[in-house]
Design a protein around this motif. Structure first.
Motif, short mmCIF file in Angstrom:
data_model
loop_
_atom_site.label_atom_id
_atom_site.label_comp_id
_atom_site.label_asym_id
_atom_site.label_seq_id
_atom_site.Cartn_x
_atom_site.Cartn_y
_atom_site.Cartn_z
N MET A 123 18.67 -68.80 -37.05
CA MET A 123 18.15 -67.53 -37.76
C MET A 123 19.14 -67.02 -38.83
O MET A 123 18.90 -66.66 -39.87
N ASP A 127 18.21 -66.76 -42.61
CA ASP A 127 18.43 -65.75 -43.59
C ASP A 127 19.68 -65.88 -44.45
O ASP A 127 20.15 -64.91 -44.97
N HIS A 131 22.11 -62.60 -40.14
CA HIS A 131 20.90 -62.12 -39.50
C HIS A 131 21.10 -60.92 -38.59
O HIS A 131 21.91 -60.85 -37.92
#
Length: 185
Positions: A123, A127, A131
């Motif tokens: 994640m 991102d 995140h």
């Protein structure tokens, strides 16, 4: 050695090896084995490094919740993390009149999903380096990673490092952290 005895011996050795591997799948925490078939509270009470967290969970009335179905991801501060708070903070938080604040702080260490470190790292990478993590307590932390370690930043800029990751539980996962994260006051 009779063939039957040799078969039993081989089976016993194989079972022992399998059992050892099953137990080795989870890291030890606070000198205690953590069992994937036990829930978050059942395992946490055995860790000598989490006695303050367990006392706080009891004082906040969160035992039943954290024994529930989940799934949960818990960022679990150690006793040393609580000890690093200003003198008297823990004692004050454990007083009955501060139960709401204690509950908020603790639930800000809980996410209503199961996220192992590989999931969190993905994640973060997806991102582009940070995140947001929404917690049960209404806080939004920021997950990052540095040098192979997952780091969690609270709303005040305090950063906790995951020191023991991926402690599998029957109702989620625990990541041991080295700081108590605090909501914006």
């Amino acid at each position: 050695m009779p063939k039957y005895t040799a078969s039993i011996l081989a089976g016993t050795i194989a079972f022992s090896a399998f059992t050892s591997l099953a137990l080795a799948a989870n890291p030890m925490v606070g000198g205690a084995p953590m069992f994937a078939d036990k829930n978050i509270v059942e395992n946490a009470v055995n860790s000598k490094d989490h006695t303050t967290l367990v006392a706080a969970v009891k004082a906040a009335g969160l035992v039943e919740t954290l024994q529930g179905k989940g799934p949960f991801t818990v960022f679990a501060p150690t006793n040393a993390a609580f000890d690093a708070l200003p003198k008297g903070t823990v004692e004050t938080l454990l007083e009955p009149e501060n139960k709401d604040l204690l509950t908020r702080i603790l639930t800000c260490h809980v996410v209503a999903a199961e996220a192992f470190s590989k999931d969190i790292t993905k994640m973060i990478d997806d991102d582009e380096g940070e995140h947001p993590i929404k917690t049960v307590g209404g806080c939004t932390w920021t997950a990052k990673h540095d040098g192979g370690k997952v780091k969690i930043e609270d709303e005040n800029g305090n950063v906790a490092t995951v020191t023991i990751a991926d402690v599998d539980q029957s109702n989620g996962v625990i990541h041991v952290i080295d700081k108590v994260l605090l909501p914006k006051m």
